[in-house]
Design a protein around this motif. Sequence first.
Motif, PDB file in Angstrom:
ATOM      1  N   ALA A  26     116.389 -30.337  61.246  1.00 32.55           N
ATOM      2  CA  ALA A  26     115.910 -29.367  60.250  1.00 32.55           C
ATOM      3  C   ALA A  26     116.262 -29.796  58.828  1.00 32.55           C
ATOM      4  N   SER A  27     117.418 -30.391  58.668  1.00 31.90           N
ATOM      5  CA  SER A  27     117.899 -30.759  57.332  1.00 31.90           C
ATOM      6  C   SER A  27     117.120 -31.909  56.703  1.00 31.90           C
ATOM      7  N   GLN A  28     116.296 -32.578  57.470  1.00 31.08           N
ATOM      8  CA  GLN A  28     115.486 -33.678  56.944  1.00 31.08           C
ATOM      9  C   GLN A  28     114.326 -33.173  56.087  1.00 31.08           C
ATOM     10  N   PHE A  29     114.062 -31.872  56.146  1.00 32.76           N
ATOM     11  CA  PHE A  29     112.884 -31.319  55.495  1.00 32.76           C
ATOM     12  C   PHE A  29     113.254 -30.430  54.315  1.00 32.76           C
ATOM     13  N   GLU A  30     112.365 -30.377  53.341  1.00 38.59           N
ATOM     14  CA  GLU A  30     112.567 -29.552  52.157  1.00 38.59           C
ATOM     15  C   GLU A  30     112.295 -28.075  52.440  1.00 38.59           C
ATOM     16  N   SER A  31     111.429 -27.793  53.398  1.00 36.67           N
ATOM     17  CA  SER A  31     111.028 -26.414  53.695  1.00 36.67           C
ATOM     18  C   SER A  31     112.202 -25.549  54.111  1.00 36.67           C
ATOM     19  N   ARG A  32     112.060 -24.256  53.874  1.00 36.47           N
ATOM     20  CA  ARG A  32     113.009 -23.286  54.414  1.00 36.47           C
ATOM     21  C   ARG A  32     112.605 -23.064  55.864  1.00 36.47           C
ATOM     22  N   ILE A  33     113.550 -23.231  56.787  1.00 37.42           N
ATOM     23  CA  ILE A  33     113.250 -23.174  58.218  1.00 37.42           C
ATOM     24  C   ILE A  33     114.172 -22.153  58.873  1.00 37.42           C
ATOM     25  N   TYR A  34     113.579 -21.279  59.680  1.00 36.28           N
ATOM     26  CA  TYR A  34     114.352 -20.240  60.362  1.00 36.28           C
ATOM     27  C   TYR A  34     114.043 -20.251  61.840  1.00 36.28           C
ATOM     28  N   VAL A  35     115.039 -19.876  62.639  1.00 36.80           N
ATOM     29  CA  VAL A  35     114.879 -19.721  64.071  1.00 36.80           C
ATOM     30  C   VAL A  35     115.223 -18.275  64.397  1.00 36.80           C
ATOM     31  N   GLU A  36     114.332 -17.615  65.127  1.00 37.23           N
ATOM     32  CA  GLU A  36     114.546 -16.219  65.520  1.00 37.23           C
ATOM     33  C   GLU A  36     114.667 -16.126  67.029  1.00 37.23           C
ATOM     34  N   PHE A  37     115.643 -15.335  67.461  1.00 41.29           N
ATOM     35  CA  PHE A  37     115.818 -15.050  68.887  1.00 41.29           C
ATOM     36  C   PHE A  37     116.298 -13.618  69.010  1.00 41.29           C
ATOM     37  N   GLU A  38     115.553 -12.825  69.785  1.00 41.13           N
ATOM     38  CA  GLU A  38     115.814 -11.398  69.927  1.00 41.13           C
ATOM     39  C   GLU A  38     115.854 -10.763  68.541  1.00 41.13           C
ATOM     40  N   THR A  39     116.963 -10.198  68.122  1.00 37.93           N
ATOM     41  CA  THR A  39     117.025  -9.519  66.821  1.00 37.93           C
ATOM     42  C   THR A  39     117.660 -10.382  65.732  1.00 37.93           C
ATOM     43  N   LYS A  40     118.003 -11.630  66.052  1.00 33.90           N
ATOM     44  CA  LYS A  40     118.680 -12.495  65.084  1.00 33.90           C
ATOM     45  C   LYS A  40     117.704 -13.493  64.471  1.00 33.90           C
ATOM     46  N   LYS A  41     117.859 -13.725  63.175  1.00 37.00           N
ATOM     47  CA  LYS A  41     117.084 -14.742  62.461  1.00 37.00           C
ATOM     48  C   LYS A  41     118.071 -15.549  61.632  1.00 37.00           C
ATOM     49  N   VAL A  42     118.110 -16.863  61.888  1.00 32.72           N
ATOM     50  CA  VAL A  42     119.084 -17.705  61.191  1.00 32.72           C
ATOM     51  C   VAL A  42     118.411 -18.901  60.538  1.00 32.72           C
ATOM     52  N   ASN A  43     119.087 -19.438  59.551  1.00 31.45           N
ATOM     53  CA  ASN A  43     118.661 -20.652  58.883  1.00 31.45           C
ATOM     54  C   ASN A  43     118.870 -21.823  59.845  1.00 31.45           C
ATOM     55  N   ALA A  44     117.812 -22.571  60.129  1.00 35.76           N
ATOM     56  CA  ALA A  44     117.907 -23.692  61.070  1.00 35.76           C
ATOM     57  C   ALA A  44     118.776 -24.818  60.551  1.00 35.76           C
ATOM     58  N   LYS A  45     119.116 -24.785  59.260  1.00 37.79           N
ATOM     59  CA  LYS A  45     119.962 -25.819  58.673  1.00 37.79           C
ATOM     60  C   LYS A  45     121.435 -25.420  58.685  1.00 37.79           C
ATOM     61  N   SER A  46     121.746 -24.274  59.294  1.00 41.72           N
ATOM     62  CA  SER A  46     123.118 -23.772  59.365  1.00 41.72           C
ATOM     63  C   SER A  46     123.661 -23.933  60.783  1.00 41.72           C
ATOM     64  N   ILE A  47     124.669 -24.782  60.934  1.00 39.11           N
ATOM     65  CA  ILE A  47     125.223 -24.995  62.274  1.00 39.11           C
ATOM     66  C   ILE A  47     125.856 -23.720  62.834  1.00 39.11           C
ATOM     67  N   MET A  48     126.537 -22.965  61.984  1.00 40.14           N
ATOM     68  CA  MET A  48     127.151 -21.718  62.456  1.00 40.14           C
ATOM     69  C   MET A  48     126.087 -20.697  62.857  1.00 40.14           C
ATOM     70  N   GLY A  49     125.029 -20.616  62.074  1.00 33.49           N
ATOM     71  CA  GLY A  49     123.943 -19.700  62.405  1.00 33.49           C
ATOM     72  C   GLY A  49     123.278 -20.066  63.714  1.00 33.49           C
ATOM     73  N   MET A  50     123.002 -21.350  63.885  1.00 30.92           N
ATOM     74  CA  MET A  50     122.353 -21.801  65.118  1.00 30.92           C
ATOM     75  C   MET A  50     123.243 -21.574  66.333  1.00 30.92           C
ATOM     76  N   MET A  51     124.543 -21.801  66.186  1.00 32.76           N
ATOM     77  CA  MET A  51     125.462 -21.571  67.300  1.00 32.76           C
ATOM     78  C   MET A  51     125.521 -20.087  67.645  1.00 32.76           C
ATOM     79  N   ALA A  52     125.407 -19.233  66.628  1.00 31.91           N
ATOM     80  CA  ALA A  52     125.482 -17.791  66.848  1.00 31.91           C
ATOM     81  C   ALA A  52     124.298 -17.255  67.650  1.00 31.91           C
ATOM     82  N   LEU A  53     123.192 -17.981  67.665  1.00 28.46           N
ATOM     83  CA  LEU A  53     122.029 -17.516  68.432  1.00 28.46           C
ATOM     84  C   LEU A  53     122.311 -17.487  69.927  1.00 28.46           C
TER      85      LEU A  53
END
Length: 84
Positions: A26-53
Amino acid sequence: MTTRDVTIGIKQGAETSPVAKCVQVASQFESRIYVEFETKKVNAKSIMGMMALGIVPGQTVKISADGEDETQAIDSIEKYLGNK
């Protein structure tokens, strides 16, 4: 903005390396990237956010990207997460 549903194909147990690799992709790209699962939406460039999913193989997530390279970003993340 581009969005796509992706079914997780990578093994993502207690180890963090699949999450770290996804953040690297995800960090290779300039775009803002998000991953959503159930009620959570996190920044795909955030390791803590991705782990929290807490996503596991077989679950479906929604990936969204907004920016000049959004299509390429989603294609790359789908390729990695879907293990294609």
